[in-house]
Design a protein around this motif. Structure first.
Motif, PDB file in Angstrom:
ATOM      1  N   LYS A 148       0.801  -1.224   0.000  1.00 26.38           N
ATOM      2  CA  LYS A 148       0.000   0.000   0.000  1.00 26.38           C
ATOM      3  C   LYS A 148       0.837   1.279   0.000  1.00 26.38           C
ATOM      4  CE  LYS A 148      -4.166  -1.988   1.273  1.00 26.38           C
ATOM      5  NZ  LYS A 148      -4.663  -2.612   2.454  1.00 26.38           N
ATOM      6  N   ILE A 149       2.115   1.165   0.321  1.00 28.31           N
ATOM      7  CA  ILE A 149       2.885   2.404   0.352  1.00 28.31           C
ATOM      8  C   ILE A 149       3.782   2.534  -0.873  1.00 28.31           C
ATOM      9  CG2 ILE A 149       2.930   2.896   2.841  1.00 28.31           C
ATOM     10  CD1 ILE A 149       5.820   1.725   2.708  1.00 28.31           C
ATOM     11  N   PRO A 150       3.820   3.745  -1.429  1.00 28.81           N
ATOM     12  CA  PRO A 150       4.702   3.957  -2.561  1.00 28.81           C
ATOM     13  C   PRO A 150       6.145   3.992  -2.087  1.00 28.81           C
ATOM     14  CG  PRO A 150       3.693   6.026  -1.855  1.00 28.81           C
ATOM     15  CD  PRO A 150       3.156   4.963  -0.965  1.00 28.81           C
ATOM     16  N   LEU A 168       5.824   6.996  15.188  1.00 29.86           N
ATOM     17  CA  LEU A 168       5.299   6.660  16.517  1.00 29.86           C
ATOM     18  C   LEU A 168       3.861   7.141  16.680  1.00 29.86           C
ATOM     19  CD1 LEU A 168       8.409   7.428  18.801  1.00 29.86           C
ATOM     20  CD2 LEU A 168       7.636   5.211  17.941  1.00 29.86           C
ATOM     21  N   VAL A 169       3.577   8.337  16.169  1.00 32.59           N
ATOM     22  CA  VAL A 169       2.208   8.865  16.268  1.00 32.59           C
ATOM     23  C   VAL A 169       1.259   7.930  15.509  1.00 32.59           C
ATOM     24  CG1 VAL A 169       0.705  10.743  15.496  1.00 32.59           C
ATOM     25  CG2 VAL A 169       2.859  11.268  16.642  1.00 32.59           C
ATOM     26  N   ALA A 170       1.687   7.495  14.324  1.00 37.78           N
ATOM     27  CA  ALA A 170       0.851   6.583  13.532  1.00 37.78           C
ATOM     28  C   ALA A 170       0.632   5.273  14.299  1.00 37.78           C
ATOM     29  CB  ALA A 170       1.518   6.315  12.183  1.00 37.78           C
ATOM     30  N   LYS A 171       1.695   4.735  14.895  1.00 38.99           N
ATOM     31  CA  LYS A 171       1.591   3.467  15.647  1.00 38.99           C
ATOM     32  C   LYS A 171       0.611   3.571  16.800  1.00 38.99           C
ATOM     33  CE  LYS A 171       5.839   1.023  15.042  1.00 38.99           C
ATOM     34  NZ  LYS A 171       7.235   1.335  15.108  1.00 38.99           N
ATOM     35  N   VAL A 172       0.672   4.721  17.473  1.00 38.52           N
ATOM     36  CA  VAL A 172      -0.126   4.891  18.685  1.00 38.52           C
ATOM     37  C   VAL A 172      -1.602   5.147  18.356  1.00 38.52           C
ATOM     38  CG1 VAL A 172      -0.473   6.542  20.593  1.00 38.52           C
ATOM     39  CG2 VAL A 172       1.780   5.547  20.201  1.00 38.52           C
ATOM     40  N   PHE A 173      -1.884   5.792  17.220  1.00 45.82           N
ATOM     41  CA  PHE A 173      -3.266   6.217  16.967  1.00 45.82           C
ATOM     42  C   PHE A 173      -4.010   5.436  15.891  1.00 45.82           C
ATOM     43  CE2 PHE A 173      -1.709   9.958  19.175  1.00 45.82           C
ATOM     44  CZ  PHE A 173      -2.786  10.235  20.004  1.00 45.82           C
ATOM     45  N   LEU A 174      -3.307   4.895  14.892  1.00 45.22           N
ATOM     46  CA  LEU A 174      -4.050   4.458  13.703  1.00 45.22           C
ATOM     47  C   LEU A 174      -4.401   2.972  13.663  1.00 45.22           C
ATOM     48  CD1 LEU A 174      -2.296   6.481  10.854  1.00 45.22           C
ATOM     49  CD2 LEU A 174      -4.388   7.030  12.128  1.00 45.22           C
ATOM     50  N   ALA A 231       7.090  11.507   2.772  1.00 48.32           N
ATOM     51  CA  ALA A 231       7.478  10.483   3.747  1.00 48.32           C
ATOM     52  C   ALA A 231       6.490  10.402   4.911  1.00 48.32           C
ATOM     53  CB  ALA A 231       8.896  10.719   4.250  1.00 48.32           C
ATOM     54  N   ALA A 232       5.625  11.415   5.055  1.00 44.39           N
ATOM     55  CA  ALA A 232       4.543  11.298   6.047  1.00 44.39           C
ATOM     56  C   ALA A 232       3.480  10.354   5.497  1.00 44.39           C
ATOM     57  CB  ALA A 232       3.938  12.664   6.348  1.00 44.39           C
ATOM     58  N   LEU A 233       3.230  10.432   4.182  1.00 42.65           N
ATOM     59  CA  LEU A 233       2.273   9.500   3.570  1.00 42.65           C
ATOM     60  C   LEU A 233       2.781   8.069   3.731  1.00 42.65           C
ATOM     61  CD1 LEU A 233       1.352  11.362   0.221  1.00 42.65           C
ATOM     62  CD2 LEU A 233      -0.045  11.161   2.296  1.00 42.65           C
ATOM     63  N   GLN A 234       4.107   7.901   3.645  1.00 42.17           N
ATOM     64  CA  GLN A 234       4.669   6.552   3.828  1.00 42.17           C
ATOM     65  C   GLN A 234       4.532   6.100   5.287  1.00 42.17           C
ATOM     66  OE1 GLN A 234       8.694   7.310   2.332  1.00 42.17           O
ATOM     67  NE2 GLN A 234       8.282   5.842   0.719  1.00 42.17           N
ATOM     68  N   ALA A 235       4.893   7.013   6.222  1.00 41.02           N
ATOM     69  CA  ALA A 235       4.873   6.630   7.644  1.00 41.02           C
ATOM     70  C   ALA A 235       3.452   6.272   8.084  1.00 41.02           C
ATOM     71  CB  ALA A 235       5.425   7.774   8.504  1.00 41.02           C
ATOM     72  N   PHE A 236       2.485   7.115   7.721  1.00 44.71           N
ATOM     73  CA  PHE A 236       1.091   6.829   8.079  1.00 44.71           C
ATOM     74  C   PHE A 236       0.567   5.640   7.268  1.00 44.71           C
ATOM     75  CE2 PHE A 236       0.832  11.620   9.007  1.00 44.71           C
ATOM     76  CZ  PHE A 236       1.065  11.437  10.361  1.00 44.71           C
ATOM     77  N   GLY A 237       0.978   5.597   5.976  1.00 45.38           N
ATOM     78  CA  GLY A 237       0.447   4.600   5.043  1.00 45.38           C
ATOM     79  C   GLY A 237       0.674   3.159   5.511  1.00 45.38           C
ATOM     80  N   PRO A 289      -4.406   3.622   6.713  1.00 44.70           N
ATOM     81  CA  PRO A 289      -5.560   4.503   6.913  1.00 44.70           C
ATOM     82  C   PRO A 289      -6.157   4.906   5.571  1.00 44.70           C
ATOM     83  CG  PRO A 289      -3.566   5.802   6.944  1.00 44.70           C
ATOM     84  CD  PRO A 289      -3.144   4.367   6.687  1.00 44.70           C
ATOM     85  N   ASN A 290      -7.297   5.597   5.614  1.00 42.71           N
ATOM     86  CA  ASN A 290      -7.813   6.270   4.416  1.00 42.71           C
ATOM     87  C   ASN A 290      -7.368   7.717   4.497  1.00 42.71           C
ATOM     88  OD1 ASN A 290      -9.265   4.070   3.442  1.00 42.71           O
ATOM     89  ND2 ASN A 290     -10.873   4.465   4.955  1.00 42.71           N
ATOM     90  N   PHE A 291      -6.648   8.153   3.460  1.00 43.83           N
ATOM     91  CA  PHE A 291      -6.240   9.562   3.440  1.00 43.83           C
ATOM     92  C   PHE A 291      -7.331  10.388   2.779  1.00 43.83           C
ATOM     93  CE2 PHE A 291      -1.942   7.556   3.376  1.00 43.83           C
ATOM     94  CZ  PHE A 291      -1.446   8.154   4.519  1.00 43.83           C
ATOM     95  N   LYS A 292      -7.604  11.566   3.354  1.00 45.11           N
ATOM     96  CA  LYS A 292      -8.441  12.552   2.661  1.00 45.11           C
ATOM     97  C   LYS A 292      -7.600  13.819   2.597  1.00 45.11           C
ATOM     98  CE  LYS A 292     -12.541  10.431   2.450  1.00 45.11           C
ATOM     99  NZ  LYS A 292     -13.517  10.185   3.510  1.00 45.11           N
ATOM    100  N   SER A 293      -7.561  14.438   1.431  1.00 47.88           N
ATOM    101  CA  SER A 293      -6.665  15.599   1.322  1.00 47.88           C
ATOM    102  C   SER A 293      -7.449  16.909   1.275  1.00 47.88           C
ATOM    103  CB  SER A 293      -5.767  15.456   0.098  1.00 47.88           C
ATOM    104  OG  SER A 293      -6.532  15.328  -1.062  1.00 47.88           O
ATOM    105  N   ILE A 294      -6.887  17.915   1.916  1.00 47.68           N
ATOM    106  CA  ILE A 294      -7.529  19.236   2.030  1.00 47.68           C
ATOM    107  C   ILE A 294      -6.726  20.221   1.169  1.00 47.68           C
ATOM    108  CG2 ILE A 294      -8.352  20.999   3.664  1.00 47.68           C
ATOM    109  CD1 ILE A 294      -9.336  18.287   4.450  1.00 47.68           C
ATOM    110  N   PRO A 295      -7.376  20.902   0.233  1.00 48.60           N
ATOM    111  CA  PRO A 295      -6.625  21.820  -0.629  1.00 48.60           C
ATOM    112  C   PRO A 295      -5.835  22.861   0.175  1.00 48.60           C
ATOM    113  CG  PRO A 295      -8.903  21.629  -1.362  1.00 48.60           C
ATOM    114  CD  PRO A 295      -8.811  20.887  -0.064  1.00 48.60           C
ATOM    115  N   LEU A 296      -4.638  23.114  -0.316  1.00 48.14           N
ATOM    116  CA  LEU A 296      -3.775  24.104   0.337  1.00 48.14           C
ATOM    117  C   LEU A 296      -3.848  25.399  -0.466  1.00 48.14           C
ATOM    118  CD1 LEU A 296      -1.752  24.258   2.688  1.00 48.14           C
ATOM    119  CD2 LEU A 296       0.009  23.444   1.130  1.00 48.14           C
TER     120      LEU A 296
END
Ligand SMILES: Cc1ncc(COP(=O)(O)O)c(C=O)c1O
Length: 392
Positions: A11-13, A106-112, A127-133, A137-144
């Motif tokens: 699942k992770i690129p 660690l945040v991903a491990k503890v919460f997801l 690399a945050a997408l990789q760490a969480f991925g 989880p299901n990612f939803k993206s918010i326009p910047l």
């Protein structure tokens, strides 16, 4: 062996950026691709002195196993730096990590749990997408937008999906260089106070502001927050030290997760960094970094103005290490990349930074690990390649 790997691995690129860096590392390439600090800023002599000092005076302590939370004087020092900037953080709420990248893991491990919703900026740090991925989880993206995420979309996503985490980089975002306005920080803080979603506020570039006014972390406006910090951009990334600020209960879980991962971060380098930060003038060091990066950023903007066609848009960040370019119409940055690599110029096509629906005409340029000669030559070659693609 194919069927033995865990499902999560599919699942992770792989980091496209790391793949590019392998090529971009070759000496004859002009690279705006990496996210590297400028090595001329590394305090090599001071580190030589600090290393000898620690070995001579506290060698046994530095080389022994130690506590998971981290070297107490270093946690205190991080807390004091926050209080100078108006944020009160008790050292007991600081966990020293192996860079802020480990903070994300660690945040991903503890919460997801699998299928939990995580909100991310669009675009965001790969690399945050990789760490969480890895936690599926299901990612939803918010326009910047130019002053931070679109808060209306953020509000409706939080209300509709009750996401567990909202991952945000409010200062000189990687990849866009965008910073959140004070007003948006306050609105987001208020929104999080009314909901259960936890903000993961990643701030590795906050101290590299070379223009404009310092702004408070969003954490100032909400307790629903985990703040990540790093020594990578203010001292050096090779020491691999960062930290997490979290309240007591979360801290307890993070410490357990870190014990399982690596027992504790490199204690020797924690003691060296602490010695370095207390003995030497860090403000002077930071001023030097800011001035260097400002000069490089200004020169890159000047060259873009001179060499890129007028319909190319770009951000003009007030700090950090990146600017973000939007090519005209549907011109694909990946195609431009193939073209400029023939001329030995590298950058990162923007599509690597999207969790969904990539905007293919975007790209990231790093200005910190460069110099004027390379910037002039590289931007000129990119400008020619853009014109060529336009005329096809
Ligand atoms: C937004 C962001 N978060 C975290 C990191 C990881 O940094 P560290 O070296 O502290 O692990 C980076 C590094 O480039 C980054 O850009």
């Amino acid at each position: 062996m194919n069927n033995l790997y865990a499902n999560r691995m599919s699942k992770i690129p792989r980091s496209f950026v790391r793949e590019i860096l392998k090529v971009a590392d070759e000496p004859d390439i002009i690279s705006f691709a990496g996210g590297l600090p400028n090595p001329d800023t590394f305090p090599e002599e001071e580190f030589a002195e600090s290393t000898s000092y620690i070995l001579e005076n506290s060698g046994a302590e530095a080389l022994q196993y130690s506590t998971t939370e981290g070297y107490e004087p270093l946690r205190k020092l991080v807390s004091e730096r926050y209080s100078k900037n108006g944020l009160s953080v008790d050292p007991k709420n600081i966990l020293i990590t192996n860079g802020s990248q480990q903070g994300l893991d660690l945040v991903a491990k503890v919460f997801l749990n699998k299928d939990d919703t995580v909100l991310v900026e669009k675009p965001t740090y790969l690399a945050a997408l990789q760490a969480f991925g890895l936690f599926e989880p299901n990612f939803k993206s918010i326009p910047l937008l130019n002053d931070g995420v679109d808060v209306d979309v953020l509000r409706s996503q939080i209300e509709e999906d009750s996401p567990k985490l909202f991952y945000s980089i409010p200062n000189f975002q990687n990849p866009t260089g965008i910073s959140y306005s004070l007003e948006k920080r306050k609105i987001i803080g208020k929104l999080l106070n009314q909901n259960e979603t936890i903000l993961v506020e990643d701030n590795p570039y906050g101290e590299i502001r070379f223009m404009g006014e310092n702004l408070p972390p969003i954490k100032t406006f909400t307790d629903n927050s985990i703040l990540l910090g790093s020594f990578s951009k203010v001292v050096a990334p090779g020491i691999r030290l960062g930290w997490i600020v979290a309240e007591d209960e979360t801290m307890h879980h993070l410490v357990t997760a870190k014990q399982a991962s690596d027992l504790h971060s490199n204690f020797f380098s924690q003691m060296i960094v602490h010695h370095y930060l207390t003995k030497y003038d860090v403000e002077e060091h930071l001023s030097m970094i800011r001035q260097m990066y400002k000069d490089q950023r200004d020169f890159m903007v000047e060259m873009i103005k001179l060499h890129f066609p007028d319909d190319v848009k770009y951000t003009q960040p007030e700090g950090g290490m990146f600017l973000w370019v939007t090519l005209p119409g549907d011109m694909a940055a990946m195609e431009l990349f193939e073209r400029t690599m023939e001329d030995k110029v590298a950058f990162v096509p923007g599509e690597a930074f999207y969790s969904d629906d990539p905007q293919k005409n975007t790209l990231r340029l790093n200005f910190s690990n460069s110099n004027n000669t390379k910037i002039e030559e590289g931007i000129k070659k990119m400008g020619n390649a853009i014109r060529e693609l336009k005329s096809q």
